[in-house]
Every structure is written in structure tokens, then in C-alpha cells.
Scaffold this motif. Structure first.
Motif, PDB file in Angstrom:
ATOM      1  N   PHE A   1       0.818  -1.211   0.000  1.00  0.00           N
ATOM      2  CA  PHE A   1       0.000   0.000   0.000  1.00  0.00           C
ATOM      3  C   PHE A   1       0.855   1.267   0.000  1.00  0.00           C
ATOM      4  O   PHE A   1       0.319   2.368   0.065  1.00  0.00           O
ATOM      5  CB  PHE A   1      -0.945  -0.014   1.203  1.00  0.00           C
ATOM      6  N   LEU A   2       2.161   1.087  -0.079  1.00  0.00           N
ATOM      7  CA  LEU A   2       3.094   2.216  -0.168  1.00  0.00           C
ATOM      8  C   LEU A   2       3.651   2.314  -1.580  1.00  0.00           C
ATOM      9  O   LEU A   2       3.742   1.306  -2.287  1.00  0.00           O
ATOM     10  CB  LEU A   2       4.252   2.028   0.817  1.00  0.00           C
ATOM     11  N   HIS A   3       4.057   3.522  -1.984  1.00  0.00           N
ATOM     12  CA  HIS A   3       4.657   3.712  -3.304  1.00  0.00           C
ATOM     13  C   HIS A   3       5.794   4.721  -3.215  1.00  0.00           C
ATOM     14  O   HIS A   3       5.864   5.512  -2.273  1.00  0.00           O
ATOM     15  CB  HIS A   3       3.606   4.168  -4.315  1.00  0.00           C
ATOM     16  N   VAL A   4       6.647   4.669  -4.218  1.00  0.00           N
ATOM     17  CA  VAL A   4       7.826   5.545  -4.225  1.00  0.00           C
ATOM     18  C   VAL A   4       7.431   6.983  -4.540  1.00  0.00           C
ATOM     19  O   VAL A   4       7.933   7.925  -3.935  1.00  0.00           O
ATOM     20  CB  VAL A   4       8.850   5.036  -5.265  1.00  0.00           C
ATOM     21  N   ASP A   5       6.540   7.147  -5.516  1.00  0.00           N
ATOM     22  CA  ASP A   5       6.124   8.493  -5.927  1.00  0.00           C
ATOM     23  C   ASP A   5       4.754   8.424  -6.594  1.00  0.00           C
ATOM     24  O   ASP A   5       4.153   7.352  -6.732  1.00  0.00           O
ATOM     25  CB  ASP A   5       7.153   9.141  -6.868  1.00  0.00           C
ATOM     26  N   MET A   6       4.257   9.566  -7.048  1.00  0.00           N
ATOM     27  CA  MET A   6       2.928   9.643  -7.627  1.00  0.00           C
ATOM     28  C   MET A   6       2.823   8.856  -8.931  1.00  0.00           C
ATOM     29  O   MET A   6       1.779   8.258  -9.222  1.00  0.00           O
ATOM     30  CB  MET A   6       2.541  11.106  -7.866  1.00  0.00           C
ATOM     31  N   THR A   7       3.891   8.860  -9.723  1.00  0.00           N
ATOM     32  CA  THR A   7       3.876   8.115 -10.986  1.00  0.00           C
ATOM     33  C   THR A   7       3.723   6.621 -10.728  1.00  0.00           C
ATOM     34  O   THR A   7       2.912   5.937 -11.375  1.00  0.00           O
ATOM     35  CB  THR A   7       5.163   8.377 -11.787  1.00  0.00           C
ATOM     36  N   HIS A   8       4.494   6.107  -9.781  1.00  0.00           N
ATOM     37  CA  HIS A   8       4.439   4.705  -9.377  1.00  0.00           C
ATOM     38  C   HIS A   8       3.028   4.351  -8.916  1.00  0.00           C
ATOM     39  O   HIS A   8       2.438   3.336  -9.330  1.00  0.00           O
ATOM     40  CB  HIS A   8       5.464   4.489  -8.252  1.00  0.00           C
ATOM     41  N   LEU A   9       2.458   5.194  -8.082  1.00  0.00           N
ATOM     42  CA  LEU A   9       1.115   4.993  -7.553  1.00  0.00           C
ATOM     43  C   LEU A   9       0.072   5.047  -8.666  1.00  0.00           C
ATOM     44  O   LEU A   9      -0.815   4.180  -8.752  1.00  0.00           O
ATOM     45  CB  LEU A   9       0.818   6.069  -6.502  1.00  0.00           C
ATOM     46  N   PHE A  10       0.176   6.029  -9.531  1.00  0.00           N
ATOM     47  CA  PHE A  10      -0.814   6.239 -10.587  1.00  0.00           C
ATOM     48  C   PHE A  10      -0.906   5.041 -11.527  1.00  0.00           C
ATOM     49  O   PHE A  10      -1.997   4.545 -11.821  1.00  0.00           O
ATOM     50  CB  PHE A  10      -0.478   7.502 -11.383  1.00  0.00           C
ATOM     51  N   PHE A  11       0.232   4.558 -11.997  1.00  0.00           N
ATOM     52  CA  PHE A  11       0.213   3.472 -12.972  1.00  0.00           C
ATOM     53  C   PHE A  11      -0.262   2.151 -12.353  1.00  0.00           C
ATOM     54  O   PHE A  11      -0.961   1.361 -13.014  1.00  0.00           O
ATOM     55  CB  PHE A  11       1.581   3.316 -13.634  1.00  0.00           C
ATOM     56  N   ASN A  12       0.088   1.915 -11.100  1.00  0.00           N
ATOM     57  CA  ASN A  12      -0.421   0.705 -10.444  1.00  0.00           C
ATOM     58  C   ASN A  12      -1.941   0.754 -10.282  1.00  0.00           C
ATOM     59  O   ASN A  12      -2.642  -0.216 -10.568  1.00  0.00           O
ATOM     60  CB  ASN A  12       0.244   0.523  -9.077  1.00  0.00           C
ATOM     61  N   MET A  13      -2.445   1.885  -9.827  1.00  0.00           N
ATOM     62  CA  MET A  13      -3.883   2.000  -9.610  1.00  0.00           C
ATOM     63  C   MET A  13      -4.660   2.051 -10.928  1.00  0.00           C
ATOM     64  O   MET A  13      -5.785   1.529 -11.016  1.00  0.00           O
ATOM     65  CB  MET A  13      -4.199   3.244  -8.766  1.00  0.00           C
ATOM     66  N   LEU A  14      -4.074   2.643 -11.946  1.00  0.00           N
ATOM     67  CA  LEU A  14      -4.725   2.684 -13.253  1.00  0.00           C
ATOM     68  C   LEU A  14      -4.863   1.270 -13.822  1.00  0.00           C
ATOM     69  O   LEU A  14      -5.916   0.895 -14.352  1.00  0.00           O
ATOM     70  CB  LEU A  14      -3.916   3.555 -14.218  1.00  0.00           C
ATOM     71  N   THR A  15      -3.813   0.477 -13.694  1.00  0.00           N
ATOM     72  CA  THR A  15      -3.861  -0.911 -14.174  1.00  0.00           C
ATOM     73  C   THR A  15      -4.895  -1.714 -13.400  1.00  0.00           C
ATOM     74  O   THR A  15      -5.668  -2.479 -13.979  1.00  0.00           O
ATOM     75  CB  THR A  15      -2.470  -1.568 -14.042  1.00  0.00           C
TER      76      THR A  15
END
Length: 220
Positions: free
Chosen positions: A50-64
Motif C-alpha cells: 500500500f506504499l509507493h515511491v512516488d505519484m507516478t508509481h502509484l498512478f500506474f499501479n492504480m490505473l492498471t
């Protein structure tokens, strides 16, 4: 989008944002083999997803996750006479087990690496993607073009190679572990899928056989 998908995305976003601002929080809950094996902090096997390195990392995981979630939820619901709430619960269990499974595989291969750490929902997301591929290996098109079964073979092959060569700052082990859980889950719910999609599933097992050989070598 089903409620369970919204809940998972919302919780992941909130936890990730907390981690962006609070390094002590981030450091305590990230995946770290030594903290798990010696510190007995087993909660990291799940919390790191539930943790991510940055917004890009978070965005692409949640988008997928957003794009593939409904396929798996609908399938799980069908296995329980179309009962969507039950399907949503099974979906959430697959997602959580995929995070844990990915981190367990990472732990197996990185258990002696005191410098290794990782975060991200990639294990869980991989589990959902691969569950969707096993459900519909030919009908599902990745990026609208690539058949799901072909993407799965290429992805697994690259992940095994990337893990062996330690390519990039990527948790290849977590991707593989999550993918394995995701592949197995639909087959448990509907064993007939193996017979229906046997050729495609056997193709996906080839890279995993290589992984098994690597695991055997690492134990020697």
C-alpha cells in the motif's frame, strides 16, 4: 467500477500519501527482508503493498488495477451465482494474497540481502492482471492489441530474466509471485479453465519452470 475497487484504490492512495510525507512511517512499513526475518515484522508482507515511491508509481499501479478489476470481480461473482458482493470479497482476497505471495517470493530470493527494500502494489496488481488473463487468454487484449496469453508469456519471461540479472530498480520477484497467485486463483474457483485454456496456460508455465530451476539453484 465496483465499490471494492474504489476502496482498495482509496486506501492505497491514502497510505501512499502518508508515506510520501512521513519517512518514518514509510521506513517502518516497507518490505525489508531483514526486518521480516530477524525483526519478526511480518506485517510488512502486506503493508508494503500500500506504499509507493512516488505519484507516478502509484498512478500506474492504480490505473492498471482499475482496468482489470471488473473482469476478475465479474468472474468471481459468476462462480457464486452472480452474487456481486461475494465476488468482490473473493477479488479482494486474491488481491491481498497476490501482494503477500509476491513479497514471499521476494523474501525467498532476497532473504540474505540486508540492503534490499521495496514498496508498491505491483504484486497485487500482477495477480489481478494474470487472473484476468487466465479467465480470458484470447479475448483479453493488452493495450488493445496483444493477446493476453502472449503478453503473459513475454511478461513472465522478462520478469524471470530481470530477476536473474537484477535489471532496473524493479521488484521482479514481487511481480512473479503476484502473477503466480493470480494464475492459480481462477483455476481453484473453476478447474475447468485449465482444460479449456490448456495450451495457453502451459505456455505461461514455461517461464515459471525456469523460475523453479533458479529457486532450486539458490537453495544449494
Amino acid at each position: 467500477m465496483e465499490l471494492i475497487t474504489i476502496v482498495i484504490i482509496a486506501v492505497t492512495v491514502l497510505v501512499s500519501l502518508k508515506g510520501f510525507k512521513d519517512y518514518a512511517f514509510f521506513d517502518r512499513f516497507k518490505f525489508q527482508p531483514i526486518a521480516i526475518t530477524k525483526g519478526k515484522q511480518y506485517d510488512r508482507l502486506l503493508s508494503s503493498g500500500f506504499l509507493h515511491v512516488d505519484m507516478t508509481h502509484l498512478f500506474f499501479n492504480m490505473l492498471t488495477l482499475f482496468f482489470f478489476a471488473n473482469i476478475v470481480i465479474a468472474f468471481c461473482a459468476r462462480m457464486f451465482d452472480g452474487h456481486v458482493p461475494t465476488g468482490s470479497v473473493i477479488f479482494a482476497i486474491i488481491y491481498i494474497l497476490s501482494i503477500i505471495g509476491g513479497n514471499l517470493l521476494s523474501l525467498f530470493f532476497q532473504r540474505g540481502n540486508s540492503h534490499y527494500s521495496a514498496v508498491g502494489a505491483s504484486g497485487g496488481v500482477s495477480g489481478i492482471v494474470f487472473a484476468a488473463i487466465v479467465i480470458a487468454p484470447t479475448a483479453l487484449k493488452i493495450y488493445g492489441v496483444v493477446p493476453g496469453w502472449l503478453f503473459a508469456i513475454l511478461y513472465l519471461g522478462y520478469s524471470v530474466y530481470g530477476m536473474q540479472k537484477q535489471l532496473g530498480n524493479i521488484g521482479h520477484e514481487a511481480h512473479l509471485g503476484g502473477a503466480i497467485v493470480g494464475m492459480v486463483a481462477p483455476l481453484i474457483l473453476a478447474p475447468e479453465l485449465f482444460q479449456i485454456n490448456m495450451i495457453y496456460i502451459l505456455g505461461m508455465l514455461i517461464p515459471l519452470a525456469v523460475l523453479l530451476v533458479l529457486a532450486f539453484k539458490s537453495r544449494r
